[in-house]
Design a protein around this motif. Structure first.
Motif, PDB file in Angstrom:
ATOM      1  N   UNK A 259       0.745  -1.245   0.000  1.00 25.61           N
ATOM      2  CA  UNK A 259       0.000   0.000   0.000  1.00 25.61           C
ATOM      3  C   UNK A 259       0.772   1.290   0.000  1.00 25.61           C
ATOM      4  N   UNK A 260       2.041   1.285   0.366  1.00 24.57           N
ATOM      5  CA  UNK A 260       2.812   2.517   0.442  1.00 24.57           C
ATOM      6  C   UNK A 260       3.421   2.918  -0.886  1.00 24.57           C
ATOM      7  N   UNK A 261       4.697   3.290  -0.865  1.00 25.73           N
ATOM      8  CA  UNK A 261       5.389   3.674  -2.093  1.00 25.73           C
ATOM      9  C   UNK A 261       5.367   2.535  -3.107  1.00 25.73           C
ATOM     10  N   UNK A 262       5.690   1.321  -2.647  1.00 26.58           N
ATOM     11  CA  UNK A 262       5.693   0.168  -3.552  1.00 26.58           C
ATOM     12  C   UNK A 262       4.333  -0.069  -4.166  1.00 26.58           C
ATOM     13  N   UNK A 263       3.291   0.096  -3.365  1.00 28.60           N
ATOM     14  CA  UNK A 263       1.937  -0.061  -3.882  1.00 28.60           C
ATOM     15  C   UNK A 263       1.600   0.984  -4.924  1.00 28.60           C
ATOM     16  N   UNK A 264       2.002   2.228  -4.675  1.00 27.45           N
ATOM     17  CA  UNK A 264       1.720   3.309  -5.621  1.00 27.45           C
ATOM     18  C   UNK A 264       2.412   3.059  -6.955  1.00 27.45           C
ATOM     19  N   UNK A 265       3.681   2.650  -6.902  1.00 33.61           N
ATOM     20  CA  UNK A 265       4.438   2.386  -8.129  1.00 33.61           C
ATOM     21  C   UNK A 265       3.845   1.177  -8.857  1.00 33.61           C
ATOM     22  N   UNK A 266       3.512   0.118  -8.099  1.00 34.18           N
ATOM     23  CA  UNK A 266       2.967  -1.093  -8.716  1.00 34.18           C
ATOM     24  C   UNK A 266       1.623  -0.829  -9.385  1.00 34.18           C
ATOM     25  N   UNK A 267       0.776  -0.041  -8.753  1.00 34.63           N
ATOM     26  CA  UNK A 267      -0.540   0.279  -9.327  1.00 34.63           C
ATOM     27  C   UNK A 267      -0.384   1.001 -10.659  1.00 34.63           C
ATOM     28  N   UNK A 268       0.496   1.995 -10.668  1.00 30.01           N
ATOM     29  CA  UNK A 268       0.694   2.748 -11.908  1.00 30.01           C
ATOM     30  C   UNK A 268       1.273   1.871 -13.004  1.00 30.01           C
ATOM     31  N   UNK A 269       2.282   1.083 -12.648  1.00 30.02           N
ATOM     32  CA  UNK A 269       2.928   0.242 -13.657  1.00 30.02           C
ATOM     33  C   UNK A 269       1.979  -0.838 -14.180  1.00 30.02           C
ATOM     34  N   UNK A 270       1.169  -1.414 -13.312  1.00 31.20           N
ATOM     35  CA  UNK A 270       0.256  -2.476 -13.738  1.00 31.20           C
ATOM     36  C   UNK A 270      -0.707  -1.982 -14.810  1.00 31.20           C
ATOM     37  N   UNK A 271      -1.129  -0.737 -14.698  1.00 28.22           N
ATOM     38  CA  UNK A 271      -2.111  -0.202 -15.634  1.00 28.22           C
ATOM     39  C   UNK A 271      -1.491   0.487 -16.836  1.00 28.22           C
ATOM     40  N   UNK A 272      -0.234   0.901 -16.721  1.00 31.63           N
ATOM     41  CA  UNK A 272       0.355   1.726 -17.771  1.00 31.63           C
ATOM     42  C   UNK A 272       1.665   1.185 -18.349  1.00 31.63           C
ATOM     43  N   UNK A 273       2.528   0.639 -17.500  1.00 32.77           N
ATOM     44  CA  UNK A 273       3.841   0.165 -17.954  1.00 32.77           C
ATOM     45  C   UNK A 273       4.194  -1.117 -17.213  1.00 32.77           C
TER      46      UNK A 273
END
Length: 318
Positions: A259-273
């Motif tokens: 849910x923190x920084x790793x979650x934020x990066x993973x969410x963006x990458x999963x949908x975009x990159x």
């Protein structure tokens, strides 16, 4: 401002925090501090002595503290609401959500002694969930500075920003980071080291460990890019997209893995990159131990970050 050279010493970011707040208060009488019987742990003793009518101590009442801060903001003040991050965020979550974020009050929430700085006091005093909790709240900026210079700049930027901000302030000693062109903007990360084999995205106390990990990997001819992502919300998605182009991302933070920084990066990458990732953080409630032991035991170290990068590259086949 000129470049900051690497320092041999280690620094408590609370010192940079209070200096910045005092400087701001000397220039702007709207600046006030609100505390929960935390003058000592927030190191606001000099502020209290210098501005005795501008420090409000509500006692051990975190919900009231945030509500008072919101009321002061509604009256035209710029309150810096300061308390141990574990209690500020957990006990006053409703007030942070409704009184600050939903109402868009100009409150600056300062989470002191974040992460596992309280060490042996255990899970009740560890503040590893705060970033994950607060990142889920709409219209609340969340900042995790990495060193004294960035802490002071984050405080200044928060004061100038019209709206609620949470700044996570560590008391665990960290070095000042080397920067060629120091600049801080809410919502923007910074590349501290370039590399095209893997990107390490870190914040807070993990940034200097990420740089040390990149040095270790460099000896093995692995070129690691190191990104200091101090602002978790809003996330610098342009910088994350560029990191994804390396083909592998490791995130590292002194907080909950989910849910923190790793979650934020993973969410963006999963949908975009979409990109192979490893997230370094704490798994959940932890055993009692010193902050240093907890960090090392759960891989929040230069060695742990370097190992995660090697394993990620091996699994990817690179």
């Amino acid at each position: 401002m000129g470049a900051i050279a690497p320092a041999t010493g280690l620094f408590d970011c609370r010192d940079a925090y209070v200096r910045a707040v005092e400087e701001l208060a000397a220039q702007d009488d709207r600046i006030v501090a609100v505390v929960n019987d935390s003058v000592g742990s927030s190191k606001l003793g000099k502020f209290r002595d210098r501005f005795p009518t501008r420090l409000i101590n509500v006692g051990i009442a975190e919900q009231n503290m945030v509500g008072v801060g919101a009321g002061l903001a509604n009256g035209g003040k710029i309150p810096f609401v300061s308390g141990a991050s574990c209690f500020l965020t957990a006990r006053a979550m409703e007030q942070i959500k409704a009184d600050c974020a939903y109402s868009q009050q100009n409150v600056k929430l300062c989470g002191i002694s974040s992460g596992v700085a309280y060490g042996e006091l255990g899970a009740t005093h560890h503040s590893i969930e705060d970033v994950a909790w607060l990142r889920a709240i709409d219209k609340l900026s969340v900042i995790v500075p990495a060193d004294p210079w960035q802490t002071a700049e984050a405080i200044k930027a928060a004061a100038a920003h019209d709206g609620p901000v949470y700044i996570r302030i560590s008391r665990m000693p960290v070095p000042e980071l080397p920067r060629a062109n120091p600049a801080f903007t809410i919502g923007k990360g910074e590349v501290l080291r370039d590399g095209g084999d893997v990107a390490i995205i870190a914040n807070g106390t993990l940034v200097h460990h990420a740089l040390a990990a990149a040095e270790r990997l460099g000896v093995e001819d692995i070129a690691a890019r190191v990104i200091n992502m101090a602002t978790v919300s809003p996330l610098d998605t342009d910088l994350v997209a560029a990191a994804a182009a390396t083909g592998a991302i490791v995130t590292a933070e002194e907080g909950l893995k989910q849910g923190g920084l790793g979650g934020a990066v993973a969410e963006f990458c999963a949908e975009n990159h979409p990109v192979p990732m490893r997230r370094i953080g704490f798994p959940g409630f932890m055993p009692t131990g010193s902050a240093a032991w907890l960090m090392d035991h759960f891989g929040l170290s230069a060695a742990g970050i370097a190992t995660a990068a090697r394993e990620l590259l091996a699994a990817r086949g690179g």
